[in-house]
Design a protein around this motif. Structure first.
Motif, PDB file in Angstrom:
ATOM      1  N   ARG A   1      13.885  -4.226  13.111  1.00  0.00           N
ATOM      2  CA  ARG A   1      12.966  -3.367  13.659  1.00  0.00           C
ATOM      3  C   ARG A   1      13.193  -2.141  13.387  1.00  0.00           C
ATOM      4  O   ARG A   1      14.171  -2.064  13.949  1.00  0.00           O
ATOM      5  CB  ARG A   1      12.856  -3.603  15.762  1.00  0.00           C
ATOM      6  N   GLY A   2      12.315  -1.030  13.227  1.00  0.00           N
ATOM      7  CA  GLY A   2      12.632   0.111  12.683  1.00  0.00           C
ATOM      8  C   GLY A   2      11.218   1.128  12.734  1.00  0.00           C
ATOM      9  O   GLY A   2      10.458   0.790  12.734  1.00  0.00           O
ATOM     10  N   ALA A   3      11.833   2.433  11.907  1.00  0.00           N
ATOM     11  CA  ALA A   3      10.902   3.344  11.978  1.00  0.00           C
ATOM     12  C   ALA A   3      11.131   4.198  10.890  1.00  0.00           C
ATOM     13  O   ALA A   3      12.071   4.220  10.030  1.00  0.00           O
ATOM     14  CB  ALA A   3      11.172   4.144  13.172  1.00  0.00           C
ATOM     15  N   THR A   4      10.147   4.342   9.970  1.00  0.00           N
ATOM     16  CA  THR A   4      10.513   5.285   8.720  1.00  0.00           C
ATOM     17  C   THR A   4      10.254   6.375   9.114  1.00  0.00           C
ATOM     18  O   THR A   4       8.520   7.068   9.358  1.00  0.00           O
ATOM     19  CB  THR A   4       9.539   4.816   7.895  1.00  0.00           C
ATOM     20  N   MET A   5      10.699   8.135   8.403  1.00  0.00           N
ATOM     21  CA  MET A   5       9.894   9.110   8.902  1.00  0.00           C
ATOM     22  C   MET A   5       8.852   8.813   7.245  1.00  0.00           C
ATOM     23  O   MET A   5       8.069  10.596   6.844  1.00  0.00           O
ATOM     24  CB  MET A   5      10.088  10.180   9.317  1.00  0.00           C
ATOM     25  N   THR A   6       9.095   8.420   6.314  1.00  0.00           N
ATOM     26  CA  THR A   6       8.768   8.572   4.583  1.00  0.00           C
ATOM     27  C   THR A   6       7.293   8.553   5.113  1.00  0.00           C
ATOM     28  O   THR A   6       6.516   8.083   6.171  1.00  0.00           O
ATOM     29  CB  THR A   6       9.049   7.046   4.731  1.00  0.00           C
ATOM     30  N   ALA A   7       6.761   9.576   4.263  1.00  0.00           N
ATOM     31  CA  ALA A   7       5.177   9.173   4.319  1.00  0.00           C
ATOM     32  C   ALA A   7       4.150   9.016   2.897  1.00  0.00           C
ATOM     33  O   ALA A   7       5.323   9.339   1.416  1.00  0.00           O
ATOM     34  CB  ALA A   7       4.065  10.261   4.500  1.00  0.00           C
TER      35      ALA A   7
ATOM     36  N   GLY B   1      -3.174   0.219  -8.201  1.00  0.00           N
ATOM     37  CA  GLY B   1      -1.592   0.492  -9.415  1.00  0.00           C
ATOM     38  C   GLY B   1      -1.138   1.773  -8.825  1.00  0.00           C
ATOM     39  O   GLY B   1      -0.094   2.218  -9.386  1.00  0.00           O
ATOM     40  N   GLN B   2      -1.716   2.627  -8.222  1.00  0.00           N
ATOM     41  CA  GLN B   2      -0.979   4.330  -8.118  1.00  0.00           C
ATOM     42  C   GLN B   2      -0.876   4.237  -6.535  1.00  0.00           C
ATOM     43  O   GLN B   2      -1.791   3.965  -5.838  1.00  0.00           O
ATOM     44  CB  GLN B   2      -2.098   5.258  -8.976  1.00  0.00           C
ATOM     45  N   VAL B   3       0.200   5.149  -5.916  1.00  0.00           N
ATOM     46  CA  VAL B   3       0.458   5.226  -5.096  1.00  0.00           C
ATOM     47  C   VAL B   3       1.322   6.760  -4.804  1.00  0.00           C
ATOM     48  O   VAL B   3       2.225   6.873  -5.814  1.00  0.00           O
ATOM     49  CB  VAL B   3       1.530   4.285  -4.246  1.00  0.00           C
ATOM     50  N   GLU B   4       0.968   7.945  -3.838  1.00  0.00           N
ATOM     51  CA  GLU B   4       1.439   8.682  -3.456  1.00  0.00           C
ATOM     52  C   GLU B   4       3.155   8.678  -2.871  1.00  0.00           C
ATOM     53  O   GLU B   4       2.405   8.426  -1.882  1.00  0.00           O
ATOM     54  CB  GLU B   4       0.608   9.855  -2.979  1.00  0.00           C
ATOM     55  N   HIS B   5       4.030   9.524  -3.294  1.00  0.00           N
ATOM     56  CA  HIS B   5       4.780   9.610  -2.194  1.00  0.00           C
ATOM     57  C   HIS B   5       4.708  10.903  -1.558  1.00  0.00           C
ATOM     58  O   HIS B   5       5.600  11.767  -2.236  1.00  0.00           O
ATOM     59  CB  HIS B   5       6.480   8.851  -2.894  1.00  0.00           C
TER      60      HIS B   5
ATOM     61  N   GLY C   1       0.555  -1.309  -0.533  1.00  0.00           N
ATOM     62  CA  GLY C   1       0.239   0.014   0.049  1.00  0.00           C
ATOM     63  C   GLY C   1       0.563   1.438  -0.095  1.00  0.00           C
ATOM     64  O   GLY C   1       1.941   1.208  -1.043  1.00  0.00           O
ATOM     65  N   ALA C   2       0.435   2.186   1.072  1.00  0.00           N
ATOM     66  CA  ALA C   2       1.200   3.427   1.298  1.00  0.00           C
ATOM     67  C   ALA C   2       2.718   3.473   1.172  1.00  0.00           C
ATOM     68  O   ALA C   2       3.616   3.981   0.050  1.00  0.00           O
ATOM     69  CB  ALA C   2       0.837   4.102   1.533  1.00  0.00           C
ATOM     70  N   ILE C   3       3.009   2.476   2.674  1.00  0.00           N
ATOM     71  CA  ILE C   3       4.200   2.315   2.502  1.00  0.00           C
ATOM     72  C   ILE C   3       5.317   1.338   2.218  1.00  0.00           C
ATOM     73  O   ILE C   3       6.543   1.793   1.359  1.00  0.00           O
ATOM     74  CB  ILE C   3       5.219   2.426   4.145  1.00  0.00           C
TER      75      ILE C   3
END
Ligand code: NDP
Ligand code: KPL
Length: 316
Positions: free
Chosen positions: A121-127, A134-138, A10-12
């Motif tokens: 294990r981690g974290a991301t500030m990417t949104a 078929g489409q995702v917005e970064h 999905g998104a991430i």
């Protein structure tokens, strides 16, 4: 070539899979049938901060995967789906691939560790945001941190290098927990508030009463984390203070929970603020603001579900 399975495209997961596709043999699993079909047939289109079309196969269930082993499996489904996907993937864990979670919320790494495989294990500030099949917005380019939850740094350094090569800046940490706690508190506070202000991000930063609520929740969450023995690698509210002071511009993204509500989906409230409330109760720490916000998000979930139910749509 390195084989990477991304669970939840999905998104991430979509951003991670599409970026990695030029650097590894990527396969996706996503239960959104229209999305998975579109990706397999036409590729995944990233819009916004990254513009590319990545081609990789995407199945709708783990049972459709061929038996070839994966070097890493990245978990980017919502926290509530982790136990089920792990069960579905049982046949792909015997080769002990690296299991990586960048999910918000507590409980995921523990489930992955029960398999005995090395766990990052981690974290991301990417949104990001799911747009359509078929489409995702970064939406936001952000840092990612990973480190060992089970296993050694050597088990996962290669994956951090792979993310960096693919254009997702990643830092590998000997102990990821201080960073996980910092980002966790940020999410526990800002995600439900973003949902409650209907995804209108300025309301989280410009309405004095909302700012006061944010500060109270942040205090409560940090008190609970400290009582659990946790500490912070950065001030969980540092980004909030920067936006308030004008040091960084106000982003458009009001957090993934606001996107969940807008789509009529369940949120991760139980793995975030609701988790804090449960721990606080156990520890005897009063967290009235977090408790109230958790209850309101449950009501919001109910209302969003009703609004999106097919019966409501057809009678509208
Ligand atoms: N969005 C963001 O900006 C950020 C999100 N995160 C975290 O990343 C994780 C993923 O969030 P996000 O990308 O927003 O979520 P999305 O809902 O956009 O993506 C998750 C995808 O997984 C699919 N899925 C659900 N159940 C299963 C299953 N059993 N097997 C395979 N696929 C499944 C979903 O399909 P369907 O829609 O049909 O359910 C969806 O396509 C969460 O923990 C979130 O907190 C972290 C940082 C930022
Ligand atoms: C990207 C970020 C940090 C933004 O709030 C996030 O974790 C989310 O949206 O859930």
């Amino acid at each position: 070539m390195t084989r990477v399975l991304v669970v939840g495209v999905g998104a991430i997961g979509g951003i991670v899979a599409a970026k990695l596709a030029g650097y590894a043999q990527v396969v996706g699993v996503d239960s959104n049938v229209a999305h998975a079909r579109c990706i397999s047939e036409h590729g995944l289109e990233l819009q916004g901060a990254t513009r590319l079309r990545a081609h990789f196969p995407c199945v709708t269930h783990a049972s459709e995967l061929i038996a070839q082993p994966f070097d890493a499996i990245v978990f980017l489904v919502k926290s509530r789906a982790t136990a089920q996907v792990l069960q579905d993937l049982a046949g792909h864990l015997a080769s002990r691939p690296l299991l990586l979670t960048l999910q918000n919320g507590m409980g995921n790494a523990e489930l992955l560790a029960a398999t005995g495989a090395p766990v990052a294990r981690g974290a991301t500030m990417t949104a990001g945001r799911y747009v359509a099949p078929g489409q995702v917005e970064h939406l936001i380019r952000g840092n990612t941190w990973i480190g060992p939850w089970q296993g050694s740094l050597a088990d996962m350094r290669w994956f951090s290098d792979l993310l960096c090569a693919a254009g997702l800046p990643c830092e590998v940490l000997e102990d990821p927990m201080d960073t996980v706690w910092s980002k966790f508190v940020f999410n526990c506070v800002m995600n439900p508030v973003g949902a409650l202000v209907a995804g209108h991000n300025a309301a989280r930063y410009e309405v004095p009463e909302v700012c006061a609520l944010v500060d109270t929740m942040a205090e409560e969450c940090q008190q609970v984390v400290r009582a659990l023995g946790g500490s912070f690698s950065f001030d969980p509210m540092a980004f909030v203070h920067k936006v308030r002071s004008g040091a960084v511009p106000l982003p458009r993204h009001a957090g993934s929970m606001a996107l969940d509500i807008a789509r009529g989906e369940e949120t991760e409230i139980d793995a975030l603020t609701g988790w804090i409330v449960v721990q606080a109760e156990r520890l005897g720490i009063p967290v009235p603001a977090c408790r109230t916000v958790t209850a309101l998000v449950k009501g919001l979930e109910y209302a969003a579900r009703e609004r999106h139910s097919p019966a409501k749509e057809s009678s509208a």
